[in-house]
Write a protein that holds these residues in place. Structure first.
Motif, PDB file in Angstrom:
ATOM      1  N   GLN A 196       0.832  -1.198   0.000  1.00 27.17           N
ATOM      2  CA  GLN A 196       0.000   0.000   0.000  1.00 27.17           C
ATOM      3  C   GLN A 196       0.872   1.255   0.000  1.00 27.17           C
ATOM      4  O   GLN A 196       1.968   1.257   0.553  1.00 27.17           O
ATOM      5  N   PRO A 197       0.389   2.361  -0.602  1.00 27.89           N
ATOM      6  CA  PRO A 197       1.145   3.615  -0.565  1.00 27.89           C
ATOM      7  C   PRO A 197       1.365   4.079   0.877  1.00 27.89           C
ATOM      8  O   PRO A 197       0.460   3.950   1.711  1.00 27.89           O
ATOM      9  N   PRO A 198       2.532   4.623   1.193  1.00 27.37           N
ATOM     10  CA  PRO A 198       2.834   5.018   2.576  1.00 27.37           C
ATOM     11  C   PRO A 198       1.819   5.977   3.173  1.00 27.37           C
ATOM     12  O   PRO A 198       1.430   5.818   4.339  1.00 27.37           O
ATOM     13  N   LEU A 199       1.379   6.976   2.411  1.00 28.91           N
ATOM     14  CA  LEU A 199       0.430   7.946   2.964  1.00 28.91           C
ATOM     15  C   LEU A 199      -0.914   7.296   3.252  1.00 28.91           C
ATOM     16  O   LEU A 199      -1.589   7.638   4.235  1.00 28.91           O
ATOM     17  N   VAL A 200      -1.316   6.347   2.418  1.00 29.92           N
ATOM     18  CA  VAL A 200      -2.559   5.609   2.671  1.00 29.92           C
ATOM     19  C   VAL A 200      -2.415   4.778   3.942  1.00 29.92           C
ATOM     20  O   VAL A 200      -3.341   4.701   4.757  1.00 29.92           O
ATOM     21  N   ASN A 201      -1.247   4.166   4.124  1.00 31.33           N
ATOM     22  CA  ASN A 201      -1.000   3.412   5.358  1.00 31.33           C
ATOM     23  C   ASN A 201      -1.064   4.321   6.583  1.00 31.33           C
ATOM     24  O   ASN A 201      -1.593   3.933   7.623  1.00 31.33           O
ATOM     25  N   ALA A 202      -0.506   5.513   6.462  1.00 26.15           N
ATOM     26  CA  ALA A 202      -0.533   6.459   7.580  1.00 26.15           C
ATOM     27  C   ALA A 202      -1.971   6.807   7.947  1.00 26.15           C
ATOM     28  O   ALA A 202      -2.351   6.784   9.125  1.00 26.15           O
ATOM     29  N   PHE A 203      -2.789   7.112   6.935  1.00 21.56           N
ATOM     30  CA  PHE A 203      -4.190   7.423   7.217  1.00 21.56           C
ATOM     31  C   PHE A 203      -4.915   6.213   7.784  1.00 21.56           C
ATOM     32  O   PHE A 203      -5.682   6.320   8.744  1.00 21.56           O
ATOM     33  N   GLY A 204      -4.678   5.037   7.188  1.00 19.94           N
ATOM     34  CA  GLY A 204      -5.385   3.841   7.638  1.00 19.94           C
ATOM     35  C   GLY A 204      -5.117   3.513   9.085  1.00 19.94           C
ATOM     36  O   GLY A 204      -6.043   3.222   9.854  1.00 19.94           O
ATOM     37  N   MET A 205      -3.848   3.579   9.507  1.00 19.15           N
ATOM     38  CA  MET A 205      -3.559   3.230  10.902  1.00 19.15           C
ATOM     39  C   MET A 205      -4.025   4.320  11.853  1.00 19.15           C
ATOM     40  O   MET A 205      -4.456   4.027  12.974  1.00 19.15           O
ATOM     41  N   ILE A 206      -3.963   5.592  11.449  1.00 18.02           N
ATOM     42  CA  ILE A 206      -4.464   6.667  12.306  1.00 18.02           C
ATOM     43  C   ILE A 206      -5.979   6.553  12.447  1.00 18.02           C
ATOM     44  O   ILE A 206      -6.537   6.734  13.540  1.00 18.02           O
TER      45      ILE A 206
END
Length: 310
Positions: free
Chosen positions: A182-192
């Motif tokens: 997954q794209p890093p920024l999408v991962n950041a949003f998903g975990m937040i």
């Protein structure tokens, strides 16, 4: 493809990331004057989630679908945000922020051991075990020999911060295994987003309905935690990752405690004993040994010197 390296821009971003992550310990100490640890964690992730969502949409990144990936984000949010943030904030009810940052610096050292135990492509090399041993020794110096025979609130707070470091280490493995595509920024949003979902009931259970009549300095601290130490920190993190590579990014672990200690002294008038600095030096040595690049550079320099003499 050029080898990732730390140029002037990457160095400036690395210092900026260390500053905003080091500042999180000061922001937390201020917010703890009025709020409980779980509520502070909720504020930190709850404010960040919509901002990261906006960034994802502005970059036209597609959000993943399916319960499996969002379940992975829920676990990631627990391991990388909800659990460690809350443990560190609770630990700071009995510890100085600078001391908490030093104990948290064990994340990279112990993370290498956790990866070696759980990932096939991350062998548990001798240098990683030596680095972990140095990390444990550094923690022992920071905590103090007298703490080994007693059980106090301060000792429990120190253990809580170390548990947070372990949680971060487990999160890095989880991300490698379940979220690598997954794209890093999408991962950041998903975990937040996942950690926000987890923290809403936890904070309500722990502290009740949120109090909106907070002092301006508390609101400022919460804004700093969320906007600077979370949203801006993630943007810097991924920018450094692209520019300088993952190996160079681990150097931020060494830079966070000095910033946290300096800001704690500047803003709150805190001072740490010499043993804390000595313990941090040992932990930092453990990280350098674990990383291995410093030893390789010294070996190459020695070899070059030997060949030149001959």
């Amino acid at each position: 493809m050029a080898t990732p390296r730390i140029d002037l821009t990457a160095a400036a971003m690395l210092l900026g990331l260390a500053a905003v992550w080091g500042g999180s310990f000061v922001f937390a100490e201020i917010a703890l004057r009025e709020l409980g640890p779980m509520t502070i964690t909720l504020h930190r992730v709850g404010w960040a989630a919509p901002l990261l969502f906006v960034l994802v949409r502005l970059k036209r990144l597609a959000l993943p679908r399916g319960w499996r990936i969002w379940g992975s984000y829920l676990v990631m949010g627990a391991l990388n945000n909800a659990i460690p943030f809350t443990l560190i904030f609770w630990g700071q009810t009995a510890l100085e922020g600078g001391l908490a940052s030093i104990l948290n610096a064990t994340t990279a050292v112990f993370g290498a051991v956790v990866a070696g135990l759980l990932l096939r492509d991350e062998p548990l090399l001798p240098r990683k075990l030596i680095g972990a041993a140095l990390g444990v020794l550094g923690v022992a110096v920071v905590v103090g020999a007298d703490a080994l025979g007693t059980l106090s609130l301060r000792n429990l707070a120190q253990l809580a911060v170390l548990a947070a470091a372990l949680s971060y280490a487990l999160a890095s493995v989880w991300a490698r295994v379940r979220l690598g595509d997954q794209p890093p920024l999408v991962n950041a949003f998903g975990m937040i987003a996942g950690s926000t979902v987890l923290m809403i009931p936890a904070a309500l259970w722990s502290d009740g309905l949120p109090d909106l009549g907070l002092a301006p300095v508390t609101w400022a601290a919460l804004a700093g935690l969320s906007l600077l130490s979370t949203v801006l920190a993630y943007l810097l993190y991924f920018a450094i990752l692209r520019r300088a590579g993952a190996a160079n990014l681990t150097l931020v672990t060494l830079l966070i405690p000095p910033f946290a200690i300096f800001l704690g002294w500047l803003v709150l008038g805190e001072a740490l004993p010499a043993s804390a600095w000595i313990g941090f030096a040992v932990i930092a040595l453990g990280l350098l040994v674990t990383d291995g690049r410093a030893a390789r550079a010294l070996a190459a320099r020695y070899f070059l010197h030997t060949v030149t003499k001959e």
